[in-house]
Design a protein around this motif. Sequence first.
Motif, short mmCIF file in Angstrom:
data_model
loop_
_atom_site.label_atom_id
_atom_site.label_comp_id
_atom_site.label_asym_id
_atom_site.label_seq_id
_atom_site.Cartn_x
_atom_site.Cartn_y
_atom_site.Cartn_z
N ILE A 168 18.17 29.48 89.17
CA ILE A 168 18.85 30.15 88.14
C ILE A 168 18.57 29.03 86.63
O ILE A 168 18.74 27.92 86.61
CB ILE A 168 20.35 29.86 87.91
N THR A 169 17.53 29.73 85.96
CA THR A 169 17.07 29.04 84.49
C THR A 169 18.25 28.64 83.79
O THR A 169 19.31 29.72 83.48
CB THR A 169 16.11 29.94 83.92
N PRO A 170 18.48 27.36 83.37
CA PRO A 170 19.63 27.10 82.82
C PRO A 170 19.74 27.73 81.38
O PRO A 170 19.06 27.75 80.62
CB PRO A 170 19.24 25.45 82.76
N GLY A 171 20.80 28.45 81.12
CA GLY A 171 20.92 29.15 79.86
C GLY A 171 20.97 30.84 80.18
O GLY A 171 21.69 31.39 80.98
N GLY A 172 19.79 31.18 79.67
CA GLY A 172 19.78 32.73 79.66
C GLY A 172 19.81 33.34 78.20
O GLY A 172 19.59 32.65 77.37
N LEU A 173 19.67 34.53 78.14
CA LEU A 173 19.65 35.40 76.90
C LEU A 173 21.02 35.67 76.32
O LEU A 173 22.02 36.44 76.84
CB LEU A 173 19.04 36.70 77.20
N THR A 174 21.53 35.00 75.45
CA THR A 174 22.70 35.32 74.73
C THR A 174 22.53 36.28 73.64
O THR A 174 21.75 35.94 72.85
CB THR A 174 23.14 33.95 73.95
N ARG A 175 23.04 37.59 73.96
CA ARG A 175 23.07 38.63 72.98
C ARG A 175 24.17 38.69 72.07
O ARG A 175 25.18 38.47 72.51
CB ARG A 175 22.81 40.02 73.92
#
Length: 479
Positions: free
Chosen positions: A445-452
């Motif tokens: 899992i890529t640390p973080g992601g997309l915060t919308r």
Amino acid sequence: MHFQNYTTDDFFDEMFEAPGKVRPHYEMLAERFSRLSDEEFEEKRQAVDLSFLRAGVTFTVYSDNQGTERIMPFDLIPRVIPGDEWDLLERGLKQRLEALNLFLHDIYHDQKILKDNVIPPSYVLSSKDFRREMMGVDVPRNIYIHICGTDLIRDDKGQYLVLEDNGRCPSGVSYVLENRAAMRRAFPNLFPSAGVRPVEHYSEDLLKMLKHISPVQDREPTVAILTPGVYNSAYFEHCFLARQMGVEIVEGRDLVVRDYKVYMRTTKGLQQVDVIYRRINDDFLDPSVFNPDSLLGVPGLLNAVRAGNLGLANAIGTGVADDKVMYYFVPRMIKYYLDQDPILPNVETYLPSEKQDYDFVINNLDKLVVKSANEAGGYGMLMGPWATKEEIQKFHDDIKKNPRNYIAQNPISLSRHPTYCGELGFEGRHIDLRPYIICGDGIKITPGGLTRVALRKGSLVVNSSQGGGAKDTWVLYNQ
């Protein structure tokens, strides 16, 4: 630049635990931003917008008649997640994806979960994305969902909840990488001391996974991204990922199937393709089996998969796990296949197709959020408390006609985050989070992601297709 007039109202705020009181994992960020003048902040904001414009970081809104492409609105104040919180999310997301992959393998083989009546068979067999053509077909490494974008929200207590699993063609990861690059350019002196985990290895992990599902092991596999083309809302992302991985990007007309193998047309003749990361839904993937009118897919592609000559990510038939009705049953899948309790809970959900839920849903549409089972991007959704009488009546009639096609949920008071709102200064706006999960030789899992971000005041709809924006997401090593 300061937050002295910022108010949290009665919402769970990611940055402030009370008016004027910054949460510990935001203290460094708040201190550094407090040194910026309003003019400096505005200069950086405009520089980032210009860099997105020059790089062509865009998306398409199909329903918009003002223009085909837009720049994703980006807010400079990042969302920060402490390390221990992220550890919990990682464990919960891995557990969920593991169960979903076991579920997909099961329903396309022995269907034990249906025979044991853990999930009523009618729900699976009536799903429009259940592909009978995949019954008994073995996929490489028994992995069906290779790339997943699970949407998470936080309620008014700060508890993380799973909103939905996007297991077909989840988009948005290119914005994660571009947002981080923009923040590094805007604040070059901030990152070395901030303790933020990197995200830049996503493309490397993605390519490694794609090679992992290659049917050939005695030579370097040929990998390609299959795109619907320039008019697709995520076309920028398709090009971006192909460039990052150094692989070909192709459309259906560039491919041909011969002797159950897929070949790419090149100036030097046909070249066999071993792995395809497809960004086309099943319906349009193979016109000889699914939609015969599709001009986007490749005739015979399913036969290449059946013959074991092609690794396809995500596998055909994963859409059944993306059916919103199936979301209701994921906690049961986790218990059945893993004998564990879910680490990340679902939002409380009602099924109008169940007798005990039907009357409640139909009589409380003005208080519930209703979603169509197979829509995405914020389409096919009723926000009951904010809907007109005409909208409610339409959903009332549609649910009566086909209750299987809907789920209903209580509205969740999504957490808010300080967001720059032009002349209004900083105001709280509702957010969600889409981490990106890769399943190959293990789950990463890529640390973080997309915060919308729902940029419209009071709105709970964060989708970019509905006018939402984005933030960089920082996962810290410590705290």
